[in-house]
Design a protein around this motif. Structure first.
Motif, short mmCIF file in Angstrom:
data_model
loop_
_atom_site.label_atom_id
_atom_site.label_comp_id
_atom_site.label_asym_id
_atom_site.label_seq_id
_atom_site.Cartn_x
_atom_site.Cartn_y
_atom_site.Cartn_z
N MET A 150 56.49 24.97 32.98
CA MET A 150 55.33 24.76 32.11
C MET A 150 55.55 25.42 30.77
O MET A 150 56.06 26.54 30.70
N LYS A 151 55.16 24.72 29.70
CA LYS A 151 55.38 25.24 28.36
C LYS A 151 54.47 26.45 28.14
O LYS A 151 53.28 26.41 28.45
N PRO A 152 55.02 27.56 27.63
CA PRO A 152 54.18 28.74 27.42
C PRO A 152 53.10 28.46 26.37
O PRO A 152 53.34 27.70 25.44
N TRP A 153 51.95 29.06 26.54
CA TRP A 153 50.95 28.96 25.48
C TRP A 153 51.28 30.00 24.41
O TRP A 153 52.08 30.91 24.65
N VAL A 154 50.72 29.83 23.21
CA VAL A 154 51.14 30.67 22.09
C VAL A 154 49.99 31.56 21.60
O VAL A 154 48.90 31.10 21.29
N LEU A 155 50.30 32.86 21.58
CA LEU A 155 49.37 33.86 21.05
C LEU A 155 49.77 34.17 19.62
O LEU A 155 50.93 34.49 19.35
N GLY A 156 48.85 34.05 18.69
CA GLY A 156 49.12 34.45 17.31
C GLY A 156 48.82 35.94 17.18
O GLY A 156 47.82 36.42 17.74
N LEU A 157 49.69 36.66 16.48
CA LEU A 157 49.46 38.10 16.27
C LEU A 157 49.39 38.34 14.78
O LEU A 157 50.36 38.08 14.05
N ALA A 158 48.23 38.80 14.31
CA ALA A 158 48.04 38.99 12.87
C ALA A 158 47.47 40.37 12.60
O ALA A 158 46.97 41.05 13.50
N GLY A 159 47.57 40.78 11.35
CA GLY A 159 47.04 42.08 10.93
C GLY A 159 47.53 42.35 9.53
O GLY A 159 48.60 41.87 9.16
N GLY A 160 46.76 43.08 8.77
CA GLY A 160 47.16 43.35 7.38
C GLY A 160 48.33 44.32 7.31
O GLY A 160 48.77 44.87 8.33
N GLY A 201 50.44 47.53 7.12
CA GLY A 201 50.16 48.88 7.64
C GLY A 201 49.27 48.93 8.87
O GLY A 201 48.83 50.00 9.28
N SER A 202 48.99 47.75 9.47
CA SER A 202 48.07 47.76 10.62
C SER A 202 48.77 48.14 11.93
O SER A 202 48.14 48.54 12.89
N GLY A 203 50.11 47.98 11.95
CA GLY A 203 50.84 48.31 13.18
C GLY A 203 51.24 47.09 13.98
O GLY A 203 51.54 47.19 15.17
N LYS A 204 51.23 45.92 13.31
CA LYS A 204 51.63 44.67 13.97
C LYS A 204 52.98 44.78 14.66
O LYS A 204 53.17 44.34 15.78
N SER A 205 53.96 45.39 13.95
CA SER A 205 55.33 45.47 14.50
C SER A 205 55.37 46.30 15.77
O SER A 205 56.05 45.94 16.74
N ALA A 206 54.64 47.42 15.78
CA ALA A 206 54.63 48.27 16.98
C ALA A 206 54.02 47.50 18.16
O ALA A 206 54.49 47.61 19.29
N VAL A 207 52.99 46.71 17.87
CA VAL A 207 52.34 45.92 18.92
C VAL A 207 53.31 44.85 19.43
O VAL A 207 53.49 44.66 20.63
N ALA A 208 53.96 44.15 18.49
CA ALA A 208 54.91 43.09 18.86
C ALA A 208 56.07 43.66 19.69
O ALA A 208 56.48 43.07 20.69
N ASP A 209 56.56 44.84 19.28
CA ASP A 209 57.67 45.47 20.00
C ASP A 209 57.28 45.80 21.44
O ASP A 209 58.07 45.65 22.37
N ARG A 210 56.04 46.26 21.61
CA ARG A 210 55.58 46.61 22.96
C ARG A 210 55.47 45.36 23.83
O ARG A 210 55.87 45.36 24.99
#
Length: 202
Positions: free
Chosen positions: A1-11, A13-22
């Protein structure tokens, strides 16, 4: 089954990269549009030749790679040039992102983009997670990380969607105003919830 897609956004300095890495460390397939934007202008790719043709060889560094700072400075004051560049790059970045998302084998995949809401990309994802942070903390973090002045960071924040705008489109909000351990625990909680979803909905 094709995975569904979660968009991850933030301004900035919000910490998007740390969240994505986790999320990535938990086995989730993550595609970063900033990375895709770097891939499409690598030497040997058609976009780089078009940019050099349009702006002149001065936008290339001695090793043939793109002088990003130089190009940014040129388009920053010139809306027409910025529009030309975006017209060239946005479709290519979108293709690159789609290609990498199609390789996902996890139950859901994540598309990280600082401009998810601004570029209307939130309509291409099944669910949107916004990393939110108080403005004062956002400023402080971005200034420290990028060694940038408050004026520079404020200019970038102004070019991004407002906090209110981002939150208006969010399905989930992660407030990142504590330490990394707390942030990682929140990501794990969200991940457990996302694994119960089909197509991004309950």
């Amino acid at each position: 089954m094709k995975p569904w897609v979660l968009g991850l956004a933030g301004g900035i300095g919000s910490g998007k990269s740390a969240v994505a890495d986790r999320f990535a460390s938990l086995g989730v397939h993550v595609v970063d549009s900033d990375q895709a934007a770097r891939w499409v202008v690598e030497p040997g790719r058609p976009a780089l030749a078009r940019i050099a043709e349009h702006f002149g060889a001065g936008v290339l560094q001695a090793d043939g790679t793109l002088d990003r700072a130089g190009l940014r400075a040129r388009i920053f004051q010139n809306p027409q040039e910025k529009a030309w560049l975006e017209g060239l790059l946005h479709p290519l970045v979108r293709e690159e992102v789609e290609r990498h998302l199609s390789l996902a084998r996890s139950p859901y995949a994540i598309m990280v983009s600082p401009l998810l809401v601004e570029a209307g990309l939130h309509r291409r994802v099944d669910r949107l997670l916004v990393v939110d942070v108080p403005e004062s903390l956002q400023l402080e973090r971005a200034m420290r990380r990028d060694e940038a002045s408050e004026e520079q960071v404020r200019a970038i924040m102004k070019a991004q969607a407002s906090r209110e705008e981002r939150l208006r489109h969010a399905d989930d909000v992660l407030v990142n105003d504590r330490d990394l351990t707390w942030l990682q625990a929140q990501v794990e909680r969200l991940h457990a919830f996302y694994l119960t979803l089909r197509g991004g909905v309950q």
